[in-house]
Design an enzyme around this catalytic site. Structure first.
Site, PDB file in Angstrom:
ATOM      1  N   ALA A  82       0.984  -1.283  -0.057  1.00  0.00           N
ATOM      2  CA  ALA A  82      -0.036   0.027  -0.041  1.00  0.00           C
ATOM      3  C   ALA A  82       0.788   1.307   0.065  1.00  0.00           C
ATOM      4  O   ALA A  82       1.929   1.152   0.343  1.00  0.00           O
ATOM      5  CB  ALA A  82      -0.884   0.098   1.028  1.00  0.00           C
ATOM      6  N   ASP A  83       0.271   2.295  -0.500  1.00  0.00           N
ATOM      7  CA  ASP A  83       0.942   3.746  -0.219  1.00  0.00           C
ATOM      8  C   ASP A  83      -0.160   4.743  -0.086  1.00  0.00           C
ATOM      9  O   ASP A  83      -1.119   4.733  -0.472  1.00  0.00           O
ATOM     10  CB  ASP A  83       1.758   4.053  -1.513  1.00  0.00           C
ATOM     11  CG  ASP A  83       2.598   5.136  -1.548  1.00  0.00           C
ATOM     12  OD1 ASP A  83       3.733   4.863  -0.650  1.00  0.00           O
ATOM     13  OD2 ASP A  83       2.225   6.036  -1.992  1.00  0.00           O
ATOM     14  N   THR A  84       0.245   5.680   0.805  1.00  0.00           N
ATOM     15  CA  THR A  84      -0.534   6.820   0.887  1.00  0.00           C
ATOM     16  C   THR A  84       0.019   8.123   0.657  1.00  0.00           C
ATOM     17  O   THR A  84       1.309   8.199   1.035  1.00  0.00           O
ATOM     18  CB  THR A  84      -1.026   6.742   2.666  1.00  0.00           C
ATOM     19  OG1 THR A  84      -1.587   5.370   3.047  1.00  0.00           O
ATOM     20  CG2 THR A  84      -1.654   7.876   2.955  1.00  0.00           C
TER      21      THR A  84
END
Length: 202
Positions: A82-84
């Site tokens: 995941a990446d935010t």
């Protein structure tokens, strides 16, 4: 027995969120932050918007995780990455470089609404499925003294937008629209949907 997945992230928040929905995982550790791995570029590309950016980086993290499984001769399992990132006025706002940069970011967010985007990728090494969580967060106006106090606490370090909603910065937040867990860094609705697409029992 619940199947174990790989989590391609060093984030303690993502670990806590997987535990919340009783997903068994093993952390697939990188050498350091992804931005320091030569095969995972977290720099924004020319003309790249926040949605394209966060989806690209999440996919790169997943692909990098699969390569590490192969390099290390580990058993094949589902892998979650995941990446935010944040978006304000069309600009991608990632993690602060240092304390001074964290102060600058929080000043920009003060009294305004920004977007928090988290892209999640799940792969079995062949199929890559992705979901995106898009959320709005409004900060109340912040005093310079409280910005400096917050940054001095160390909580702004290594967090997209220089804050964590689950920590002391919760008192800065006037309103959110969207997924609380998406703002934390792993949207559980989207994550569960991806797991179910791969037949993972929840």
């Amino acid at each position: 027995m619940t199947p174990i997945i790989y989590l391609a992230s060093n984030s303690p928040r993502r670990r806590e969120l997987l535990q919340q929905i009783r997903v068994s995982y093993e952390v697939l550790a990188f050498r350091g932050p992804a931005r320091h791995d030569h095969d995972i570029c977290e720099d924004t590309l020319p003309g790249e918007d926040a949605v394209s950016y966060v989806k690209r980086v999440a996919l790169l993290k997943a692909e990098g995780g699969v390569r590490r499984i192969e390099w290390r001769g580990l058993p094949r399992r589902l892998l979650l990455a995941a990446d935010t990132t944040l978006e304000l006025d069309g600009e991608v706002i990632g993690k602060p470089r240092d304390g001074e940069h964290a102060v600058q970011i929080l000043r920009e967010l003060s009294g305004r609404t920004h977007q928090v985007l988290t892209a999640v990728v799940l792969t079995d090494g062949e199929r890559y499925l992705q979901r995106l969580s898009t959320n709005q967060v409004r900060f109340r106006p912040l005093k310079d003294a409280e910005i400096h106090q917050y940054v001095a606490s160390g909580e702004a370090t290594d967090k997209a937008g220089a804050y964590g909603i689950q920590g002391r910065a919760a008192v800065f937040i006037e309103e959110i629209r969207g997924s609380y867990t998406g703002i934390m860094g792993l949207p559980l609705f989207e994550t569960a949907a991806l797991l179910q697409e791969f037949g993972y029992p929840l």
